[in-house]
Design a protein around this motif. Structure first.
Motif, PDB file in Angstrom:
ATOM      1  N   ASN A  78       0.823  -1.208   0.000  1.00 32.27           N
ATOM      2  CA  ASN A  78       0.000   0.000   0.000  1.00 32.27           C
ATOM      3  C   ASN A  78       0.861   1.264   0.000  1.00 32.27           C
ATOM      4  O   ASN A  78       0.573   2.225  -0.717  1.00 32.27           O
ATOM      5  N   GLN A  99       0.886   4.233  -2.787  1.00 32.47           N
ATOM      6  CA  GLN A  99       0.550   5.615  -2.429  1.00 32.47           C
ATOM      7  C   GLN A  99       1.639   6.578  -2.869  1.00 32.47           C
ATOM      8  O   GLN A  99       1.357   7.710  -3.278  1.00 32.47           O
ATOM      9  N   ASN A 146      -4.626  -7.778  -0.493  1.00 30.94           N
ATOM     10  CA  ASN A 146      -5.847  -7.647   0.307  1.00 30.94           C
ATOM     11  C   ASN A 146      -6.795  -8.817   0.055  1.00 30.94           C
ATOM     12  O   ASN A 146      -7.402  -9.352   0.986  1.00 30.94           O
ATOM     13  N   ARG A 148      -4.412   1.023   5.978  1.00 26.38           N
ATOM     14  CA  ARG A 148      -4.288   1.895   4.813  1.00 26.38           C
ATOM     15  C   ARG A 148      -4.450   3.361   5.216  1.00 26.38           C
ATOM     16  O   ARG A 148      -3.721   4.232   4.754  1.00 26.38           O
TER      17      ARG A 148
END
Length: 559
Positions: free
Chosen positions: A159, A163, A214, A276
């Motif tokens: 994650n 990002q 996920n 997250r």
């Protein structure tokens, strides 16, 4: 906690239907049904009350986060802003705000309730059937530990990487859009398309990796839940077969396993969402931890300037990453009300001179005094409030011309704004615009020409009425006629003010009181235009000759 008793109430209702005598059956059934409905109503009321409360908390906290982060960004150094994509910064700020909202909702409606329900269910089962209590405890502990470990150790890195690329995408888009005129002038639309496509492909690969992890985490969690449900139901049936549980107890066990199945299934999602959100909020944490390079001393006082006397005393300064200092034991003095020009080749130290006066940087050693006050001991806001500055690249806000001109004095009357525009020779073109002074100039003032933007910036400096005036190549974007007008305006507004003018066009500094000639951080010559011309082999004289030769060559080329 109310939700835990709903399965119990369901079991009690069923036992009332199955076991109660016919004479008392309906009273007990109605009583158990009332308890069941009351629990449902209480649950709905409590949950909606929590929603109203968290709405207010989240909105206020997000507002404070935005204000605090924006204030911090405003106060970070010029170097920080120069090395950071503005689009990425905006993306990180807004993403962090909404991540806080997501984290709040996840905690309030997901993780905290799941923890309470888990503890309550273990307690209920342990109280009635110790073996089932142990089974539920082990299953929930295994599920929770697995969820947290997978989220933190496996999903989080993917994650974070996605990002980072997401922020780069925002920065690239913002950069290309803000420079759209350059893109068009070089017919580089397809090149920018390819650049974005390459970056978005990296984002897609990173996002897919994070999303797939996920999904795999959800499969592992589902497998643990199925095993736990099977064990719990098998245990309940075994207890019923031995007469240790009633039909209502079996219904309660079925309803309870459905209850914690929902909570635990969602807790896996909540853990991932919380991870997250915390990862996205990390950008705001890093921003908060960033230390401004230029800070006010604890006992800093507002500077009081009446005369505008500027003095450099043995100043040594180097830019970060440079081995040698630009200034070494540099000293210079500008008298109150004096009009001084700074000339020299690019990189000679002219812009650094005025940046040090504005305290955009601090020197390594030495002092800079204004009216005898060390600017490092003064508050930055008070220092900059006494300096009017017209930069080489005039930047305007995406606001009206009235607001842009009055930016230094927001309370200025309309007639004062018009007077300043007249002095800067901006009124003539402004009154021709359809909306006049209410015209919105576009992002960075792109609706105006370079010369028009510069005149508005000069009008802004005129209206601010600061005792010290700095013009950094203020006439560089103007044609020769406009330059003459602006020189006249500068003569007017410089009266009674200490004025510093950085100029590559040496015609701009001919009428000034004194000219400082810079070469590699050293003032090699100082004097008026006439005095410097007397130096036969002087640096200023050579600069002037080179510029006149270049002008003659351009005129011949035009002819």
């Amino acid at each position: 906690m109310i939700d835990i008793f709903v399965p119990l109430a369901t079991g009690w209702l069923l036992d009332a239907v199955v076991e109660t005598d016919s004479g008392q059956r309906m009273d007990q059934i109605w009583r158990e049904l009332a308890v069941f409905l009351l629990l449902v109503v209480l649950f709905i009321c409590c949950r909606n009350s929590l929603t109203l409360i968290t709405n207010r908390i989240s909105a206020k906290a997000m507002m404070e986060l935005a204000k605090q982060s924006f204030a911090k960004i405003q106060r970070l150094s010029s170097d920080w802003h120069a090395n950071t994509f503005s689009g990425s910064t905006v993306r990180k700020l807004t993403r962090g705000m909404w991540a806080f909202n997501a984290a709040t909702e996840t905690l309030a409606f997901g993780i905290f309730p799941a923890v309470l329900v888990s503890v309550g269910i273990v307690a209920v089962f342990a109280y009635n059937w110790l073996i089932l209590g142990v089974l539920v405890f082990v299953g929930i502990a295994l599920f929770t530990a697995c969820s947290i470990l997978l989220a933190v150790k496996w999903v989080a890195p993917a994650n974070a990487a996605a990002q980072e690329v997401d922020s780069q995408v925002s920065g690239l888009i913002s950069d290309a859009i803000s420079a759209s005129s350059i893109v068009k002038s070089f017919a580089a639309e397809e090149r920018e398309d390819r650049h974005l496509a390459d970056l978005v492909e990296r984002w897609r690969a990173g996002a897919m990796k994070a999303w797939d992890r996920n999904a795999y985490t959800s499969l592992i969690q589902a497998a643990i839940l199925i095993i736990l449900q099977a064990g719990l139901l098998a245990g309940g049936i075994w207890l019923w077969s031995r007469g240790m549980a009633s039909a209502g107890d079996i219904v309660m066990i079925v309803a309870t396993q459905a209850l914690f199945n929902g909570y635990l299934r969602d807790i896996g999602l909540h853990v991932r969402n919380l991870q997250r959100a915390l990862s996205e909020m990390q950008d705001l944490v890093d921003l908060e931890r960033a230390i401004p390079e230029i800070t006010d001393l604890p006992d800093a006082q507002p500077i009081v300037v009446e005369r505008g006397h500027i003095k450099f005393e043995n100043v040594t300064f180097r830019y970060r990453g440079n081995a040698a200092p630009l200034y070494k034991n540099f000293s210079c003095e500008i008298q109150p009300g004096e009009k001084v020009g700074l000339v020299g080749a690019s990189g000679a130290g002219k812009s650094t001179f005025v940046k040090l006066i504005q305290r955009m940087y601090d020197p390594e050693s030495g002092r800079i005094l204004i009216d005898g006050q060390d600017i490092s001991s003064s508050t930055q806001s008070s220092l900059r409030s006494i300096i009017g500055h017209v930069p080489q690249d005039a930047i305007l806000f995406h606001r009206s011309l009235r607001e842009n001109i009055a930016y230094g004095r927001p309370d200025a009357a309309h007639n004062e704004i018009i007077a300043a525009a007249h002095q800067a020779h901006a009124h003539a073109f402004i009154e021709k615009l359809e909306a006049g002074y209410d015209t919105v100039v576009g992002e960075r003032g792109l609706k105006l020409s370079g010369g028009e933007r510069q005149r508005v910036a000069i009008a802004r400096a005129i209206l601010s009425q600061r005792p010290i005036l700095i013009l950094d190549e203020a006439t560089s974007s103007l044609d020769s006629i406009s330059e003459r007008y602006i020189r006249d305006a500068i003569e007017t507004i410089a009266k009674g003010r200490t004025t510093i003018i950085i100029a590559h066009r040496l015609s701009t500094v001919k009428s000034l009181d004194r000219i400082l000639v810079f070469d590699r951080g050293v003032i090699v010559e100082s004097g008026s235009h006439a005095e410097l011309l007397q130096l036969k082999h002087g640096y200023y004289r050579q600069l002037l000759k080179n510029q006149e030769d270049s002008t003659d060559q351009r005129e011949l080329a035009v002819q």
